[in-house]
Design a protein around this motif. Structure first.
Motif, PDB file in Angstrom:
ATOM      1  N   ARG A   1      -6.254  67.602  10.022  1.00  0.00           N
ATOM      2  CA  ARG A   1      -6.236  66.339   9.280  1.00  0.00           C
ATOM      3  C   ARG A   1      -5.629  65.189  10.095  1.00  0.00           C
ATOM      4  NH1 ARG A   1      -9.610  68.124   6.747  1.00  0.00           N
ATOM      5  NH2 ARG A   1     -10.458  66.217   7.625  1.00  0.00           N
TER       6      ARG A   1
ATOM      7  N   GLU B   1       4.553  68.940   5.468  1.00  0.00           N
ATOM      8  CA  GLU B   1       3.634  69.885   4.831  1.00  0.00           C
ATOM      9  C   GLU B   1       2.664  70.414   5.880  1.00  0.00           C
ATOM     10  OE1 GLU B   1       3.779  70.845   1.767  1.00  0.00           O
ATOM     11  OE2 GLU B   1       5.023  69.340   0.767  1.00  0.00           O
ATOM     12  N   ASP B   2       2.525  71.734   5.959  1.00  0.00           N
ATOM     13  CA  ASP B   2       1.565  72.312   6.897  1.00  0.00           C
ATOM     14  C   ASP B   2       0.133  71.939   6.531  1.00  0.00           C
ATOM     15  OD1 ASP B   2       3.543  73.469   8.365  1.00  0.00           O
ATOM     16  OD2 ASP B   2       3.385  75.432   7.405  1.00  0.00           O
ATOM     17  N   SER B   3      -0.071  71.682   5.250  1.00  0.00           N
ATOM     18  CA  SER B   3      -1.413  71.396   4.739  1.00  0.00           C
ATOM     19  C   SER B   3      -1.445  70.015   4.094  1.00  0.00           C
ATOM     20  CB  SER B   3      -1.813  72.457   3.714  1.00  0.00           C
ATOM     21  OG  SER B   3      -2.948  72.068   2.975  1.00  0.00           O
ATOM     22  N   SER B   4      -2.626  69.405   4.072  1.00  0.00           N
ATOM     23  CA  SER B   4      -2.794  68.130   3.383  1.00  0.00           C
ATOM     24  C   SER B   4      -3.078  68.326   1.896  1.00  0.00           C
ATOM     25  CB  SER B   4      -3.949  67.331   4.015  1.00  0.00           C
ATOM     26  OG  SER B   4      -5.196  67.983   3.773  1.00  0.00           O
ATOM     27  N   ARG B   5      -3.055  69.557   1.416  1.00  0.00           N
ATOM     28  CA  ARG B   5      -3.431  69.832   0.029  1.00  0.00           C
ATOM     29  C   ARG B   5      -2.582  69.069  -0.991  1.00  0.00           C
ATOM     30  NH1 ARG B   5      -6.726  73.554  -2.277  1.00  0.00           N
ATOM     31  NH2 ARG B   5      -7.054  74.513  -0.245  1.00  0.00           N
TER      32      ARG B   5
ATOM     33  N   SER C   1     -10.961  72.063   6.549  1.00  0.00           N
ATOM     34  CA  SER C   1      -9.616  72.597   6.754  1.00  0.00           C
ATOM     35  C   SER C   1      -8.589  71.524   6.418  1.00  0.00           C
ATOM     36  CB  SER C   1      -9.439  73.045   8.207  1.00  0.00           C
ATOM     37  OG  SER C   1      -8.089  73.364   8.461  1.00  0.00           O
ATOM     38  N   GLN C   2      -7.506  71.931   5.742  1.00  0.00           N
ATOM     39  CA  GLN C   2      -6.451  70.988   5.378  1.00  0.00           C
ATOM     40  C   GLN C   2      -5.199  71.177   6.224  1.00  0.00           C
ATOM     41  OE1 GLN C   2      -6.828  72.033   1.089  1.00  0.00           O
ATOM     42  NE2 GLN C   2      -6.863  69.836   0.750  1.00  0.00           N
ATOM     43  N   HIS C   3      -5.318  71.938   7.302  1.00  0.00           N
ATOM     44  CA  HIS C   3      -4.185  72.122   8.201  1.00  0.00           C
ATOM     45  C   HIS C   3      -3.839  70.786   8.848  1.00  0.00           C
ATOM     46  CE1 HIS C   3      -1.737  73.564  11.584  1.00  0.00           C
ATOM     47  NE2 HIS C   3      -1.531  74.642  10.839  1.00  0.00           N
ATOM     48  N   TYR C   4      -2.557  70.546   9.055  1.00  0.00           N
ATOM     49  CA  TYR C   4      -2.144  69.222   9.549  1.00  0.00           C
ATOM     50  C   TYR C   4      -2.723  68.904  10.924  1.00  0.00           C
ATOM     51  CZ  TYR C   4       1.393  71.352  12.639  1.00  0.00           C
ATOM     52  OH  TYR C   4       2.029  72.056  13.628  1.00  0.00           O
TER      53      TYR C   4
ATOM     54  N   PRO D   1       0.642  65.429   5.794  1.00  0.00           N
ATOM     55  CA  PRO D   1       0.464  66.719   6.486  1.00  0.00           C
ATOM     56  C   PRO D   1       1.068  66.616   7.881  1.00  0.00           C
ATOM     57  CG  PRO D   1      -1.597  65.481   6.492  1.00  0.00           C
ATOM     58  CD  PRO D   1      -0.608  64.670   5.696  1.00  0.00           C
TER      59      PRO D   1
END
Length: 359
Positions: free
Chosen positions: A29, A215-219, A23-26, A210
């Protein structure tokens, strides 16, 4: 006391297990950042549980101690390479050797108004390259006094906390400012020549973290790291990547960067060099990084004194002697290559990274 220990241990176990997912959600991460703190807290739980085993309830406190021990072991696996007990990934250069390049990287904190303190650090340590992050027009004006000793500069002031400047004593043969992933987040790429006539590449990046405010994601961050790693994995020149990666040294994405690129981390076996947060000793992580291609040895790494920022500056002194050494990270397997594709954004094209082929 038992209830408190159960709650604390459960929370530490959750923080430990969450990053095992992709999962890349902050929220997931961000668990990478606190591995050192979790290890400390789990150790404290073990001590309290051992005392409780012999004084209150042997079985209950034994279970808590066992879980806390597992937590410590899992966290230690990630952070161990950066302790003094681990093998050094990069050879140590003799103190008598002349340095090939001395780099000072500093996230200045855009709102920080103590520019004279950073200038004093520059005067004291005399880096060949100074990289500033979060530097806006105000910082550009204040650091203009460095022009005398740093005649070669690349300027990219921004008021969104992603400005960046490079000050060089070396001759910069070519330079490009690129937005690799997000239009308002620049990176600086240079081809330069040191005083011995050695041509090198420098790639300086500051991807967004993130977090709920960024950013919500670390993507985006992961994509930028993967993009740069893919571009540099076949580099034929001595190459350095530095900057505030908004990621810790032991995270999956930073390890992927090293696995793909084959670059080395001079901190391994030498210490954490936690550069953030400068104001809270109990919540510090290694956010500012310097990686390099094979052939360098390390003369010095030093976290410098406070200068008003929420980051410490990082000084790294390298000697190029074509040393024969390999990364301790294993190359990505075919399965991991598929995982990499899932982590990266579709627009993460390595061809966007300048390689100065004709330089």
């Amino acid at each position: 006391m038992l209830t408190v220990l159960v709650i604390v241990t459960g929370l530490l176990l959750l923080i430990t297990l969450l990053p095992l997912s992709y999962s890349q959600h902050y929220l997931v991460r961000s668990c990478d950042f606190v591995r050192l703190q979790v290890c400390y807290l789990a150790s404290a739980v073990i001590i309290v549980a051992v005392i409780g085993m012999w004084q209150i309830d042997f079985i209950a406190y034994s279970l808590i101690a066992a879980v806390a021990l597992i937590i410590c072991a899992l966290q230690a696996k990630w952070i161990y390479p950066y302790t003094w007990f681990a093998k050094k990934e990069v050879l140590t250069a003799p103190k008598s050797s002349d340095h090939s390049i001395r780099i000072l990287s500093a996230n200045v904190l855009m709102s920080n108004r103590h520019s004279e303190q950073l200038i004093n650090l520059v005067d004291k340590y005399q880096p060949d390259l100074l990289i500033t992050l979060e530097s806006d027009s105000w910082w550009q004006d204040k650091l203009s006094v460095l022009k005398k000793h740093y005649p070669h500069q690349v300027q990219c002031p921004k008021d969104n906390r992603y400005g960046m400047h490079v000050f060089s004593k070396f001759n910069i043969l070519d330079a490009q400012i690129c937005a690799l992933i997000e239009d308002d987040i620049p990176s600086i790429h240079i081809l330069f020549e040191n005083h011995q006539g050695l041509k090198m590449q420098g790639h300086f990046i500051h991807p967004a973290p993130p977090s709920p405010t960024e950013e919500d994601s670390s993507r985006p961050r992961d994509s930028e790291l993967i993009m740069v790693a893919k571009a540099l994995k076949d580099s034929t020149r001595p190459t350095i990547v530095a900057g505030d990666l908004n990621d810790v040294a032991w995270s999956r994405s930073t390890r992927l960067f090293m696995q793909i690129s084959g670059f080395l981390d001079p901190r391994k076996g030498r210490g954490f060099f936690n550069t953030f947060h400068a104001n809270y000793f109990f919540m510090r992580w290694p956010l500012d990084h310097l990686f390099h291609s094979k052939g360098f040895s390390v003369k010095r790494i030093k976290r410098l004194a406070k200068y008003g920022s929420d980051h410490f500056a990082l000084l790294t002194e390298l000697v190029f002697e074509d040393a024969n050494q390999q990364s301790l990270e294993t190359k990505p397997s075919e399965q991991k290559q598929q995982d990499i594709q899932e982590l990266a954004m579709s627009k993460a094209d390595k061809r966007k990274v300048p390689m100065f082929e004709k330089g």
